[in-house]
Design an enzyme around this catalytic site. Sequence first.
Site, PDB file in Angstrom:
ATOM      1  N   ILE A 156      -4.648   7.972  -0.265  1.00 48.79           N
ATOM      2  CA  ILE A 156      -5.903   7.239  -0.488  1.00 48.79           C
ATOM      3  C   ILE A 156      -6.940   7.558   0.595  1.00 48.79           C
ATOM      4  O   ILE A 156      -8.148   7.497   0.333  1.00 48.79           O
ATOM      5  CB  ILE A 156      -5.640   5.721  -0.602  1.00 48.79           C
ATOM      6  CG1 ILE A 156      -6.807   5.042  -1.308  1.00 48.79           C
ATOM      7  CG2 ILE A 156      -5.335   5.096   0.753  1.00 48.79           C
ATOM      8  CD1 ILE A 156      -6.502   3.675  -1.855  1.00 48.79           C
ATOM      9  N   ASN A 204      -3.009  -6.936   5.672  1.00 47.98           N
ATOM     10  CA  ASN A 204      -2.351  -8.244   5.801  1.00 47.98           C
ATOM     11  C   ASN A 204      -3.401  -9.225   6.297  1.00 47.98           C
ATOM     12  O   ASN A 204      -4.505  -8.831   6.681  1.00 47.98           O
ATOM     13  CB  ASN A 204      -1.121  -8.180   6.710  1.00 47.98           C
ATOM     14  CG  ASN A 204      -1.469  -7.708   8.099  1.00 47.98           C
ATOM     15  OD1 ASN A 204      -2.357  -8.263   8.748  1.00 47.98           O
ATOM     16  ND2 ASN A 204      -0.816  -6.661   8.558  1.00 47.98           N
ATOM     17  N   VAL A 258      -0.347   1.742   3.717  1.00 55.66           N
ATOM     18  CA  VAL A 258      -1.744   2.123   3.464  1.00 55.66           C
ATOM     19  C   VAL A 258      -2.631   1.701   4.635  1.00 55.66           C
ATOM     20  O   VAL A 258      -3.510   2.454   5.077  1.00 55.66           O
ATOM     21  CB  VAL A 258      -2.268   1.435   2.181  1.00 55.66           C
ATOM     22  CG1 VAL A 258      -3.733   1.746   1.962  1.00 55.66           C
ATOM     23  CG2 VAL A 258      -1.461   1.859   0.975  1.00 55.66           C
ATOM     24  N   ASP A 259      -2.402   0.500   5.121  1.00 57.47           N
ATOM     25  CA  ASP A 259      -3.209  -0.061   6.212  1.00 57.47           C
ATOM     26  C   ASP A 259      -3.166   0.850   7.441  1.00 57.47           C
ATOM     27  O   ASP A 259      -4.210   1.210   8.012  1.00 57.47           O
ATOM     28  CB  ASP A 259      -2.635  -1.444   6.539  1.00 57.47           C
ATOM     29  CG  ASP A 259      -3.607  -2.329   7.278  1.00 57.47           C
ATOM     30  OD1 ASP A 259      -4.790  -1.980   7.364  1.00 57.47           O
ATOM     31  OD2 ASP A 259      -3.164  -3.372   7.785  1.00 57.47           O
ATOM     32  N   GLY A 308       4.600  -1.960  -1.765  1.00 57.35           N
ATOM     33  CA  GLY A 308       5.291  -1.304  -0.658  1.00 57.35           C
ATOM     34  C   GLY A 308       6.130  -2.313   0.115  1.00 57.35           C
ATOM     35  O   GLY A 308       7.059  -2.913  -0.426  1.00 57.35           O
TER      36      GLY A 308
HETATM   37  P1  ADP Z   1       1.885  -3.850   0.723  1.00 58.27           P
HETATM   38  O1  ADP Z   1       2.154  -4.414   2.105  1.00 58.27           O
HETATM   39  O2  ADP Z   1       0.734  -4.540   0.007  1.00 58.27           O
HETATM   40  O3  ADP Z   1       3.138  -3.762  -0.096  1.00 58.27           O
HETATM   41  P2  ADP Z   1       1.986  -1.017   1.521  1.00 58.27           P
HETATM   42  O4  ADP Z   1       0.929  -0.328   2.274  1.00 58.27           O
HETATM   43  O5  ADP Z   1       3.293  -1.270   2.194  1.00 58.27           O
HETATM   44  O6  ADP Z   1       1.310  -2.381   0.984  1.00 58.27           O
HETATM   45  O7  ADP Z   1       2.299  -0.205   0.181  1.00 58.27           O
HETATM   46  C1  ADP Z   1       1.513  -0.217  -0.978  1.00 58.27           C
HETATM   47  C2  ADP Z   1       1.708   1.085  -1.728  1.00 58.27           C
HETATM   48  O8  ADP Z   1       0.921   2.111  -1.120  1.00 58.27           O
HETATM   49  C3  ADP Z   1       3.139   1.628  -1.737  1.00 58.27           C
HETATM   50  O9  ADP Z   1       3.409   2.109  -3.049  1.00 58.27           O
HETATM   51  C4  ADP Z   1       3.084   2.784  -0.730  1.00 58.27           C
HETATM   52  O10 ADP Z   1       4.012   3.807  -1.051  1.00 58.27           O
HETATM   53  C5  ADP Z   1       1.693   3.297  -0.932  1.00 58.27           C
HETATM   54  N1  ADP Z   1       1.089   4.072   0.172  1.00 58.27           N
HETATM   55  C6  ADP Z   1       1.460   4.172   1.478  1.00 58.27           C
HETATM   56  N2  ADP Z   1       0.622   4.987   2.149  1.00 58.27           N
HETATM   57  C7  ADP Z   1      -0.320   5.422   1.259  1.00 58.27           C
HETATM   58  C8  ADP Z   1      -1.463   6.290   1.320  1.00 58.27           C
HETATM   59  N3  ADP Z   1      -1.823   6.896   2.464  1.00 58.27           N
HETATM   60  N4  ADP Z   1      -2.185   6.486   0.186  1.00 58.27           N
HETATM   61  C9  ADP Z   1      -1.849   5.876  -0.967  1.00 58.27           C
HETATM   62  N5  ADP Z   1      -0.792   5.049  -1.104  1.00 58.27           N
HETATM   63  C10 ADP Z   1      -0.031   4.826  -0.009  1.00 58.27           C
END
Ligand code: ADP
Length: 170
Positions: free
Chosen positions: A11, A24, A33-34, A124
């Site tokens: 992303i 969060n 993602v964060d 995630g």
């Molecule tokens: P949450 O805490 O809301 O579950 P996460 O960030 O742990 O959020 O994960 C949400 C989704 O994003 C998961 O499917 C994870 O594999 C995916 N993800 C992690 N990094 C990236 C990225 N750089 N770009 C897109 N999706 C990602």
Amino acid sequence: MTEVTLVHGDITEQVVDAVVNAANSSLLGGGGVDGAIHRRGGPEILAACRELRATTLADGLATGQAVATTAGRLPARHVIHVVGPIWSATRDRSHLLRSCYEQALRVADELGTLSVAFPAVSAGVYGWPLDDAARIAVDTVLATPTGVREARFVLFDERSYAAFRAALTT
Ligand code: ADP
């Protein structure tokens, strides 16, 4: 009409008006993602989040809500932070997951953005079952009135891409 598109990728690399962050409630950083958004976007995003915590969001961002900041060095113009619900096997929190997408689109409309990239919020670390997370995401975006022309789901792995493709085509 909003066109929903699917991309297998990262992303942080999307050239869109806004990217949605699965944050969060502290807004002060996390993994997934964060972590990727803050690493790639640089310190300006965290500075903007700290500013929000010092002013309008002293208690943090509530689950299901959305707020925008700069996108720092990302190719996008804005980051829209949402806080997904943590999956619960005993309580139905799907209204909060729907709310993330609705509120992100509301903020996107306020910013006048035409293209928005979404991750699979809550799918995630927050543990939401992927097929259900995908269905809620796709159905909510398609059902929400918005000026956004392209809603792009950016799926990091093959499994989540397949889940979103199934949700979009069935
Ligand atoms: P949450 O805490 O809301 O579950 P996460 O960030 O742990 O959020 O994960 C949400 C989704 O994003 C998961 O499917 C994870 O594999 C995916 N993800 C992690 N990094 C990236 C990225 N750089 N770009 C897109 N999706 C990602």
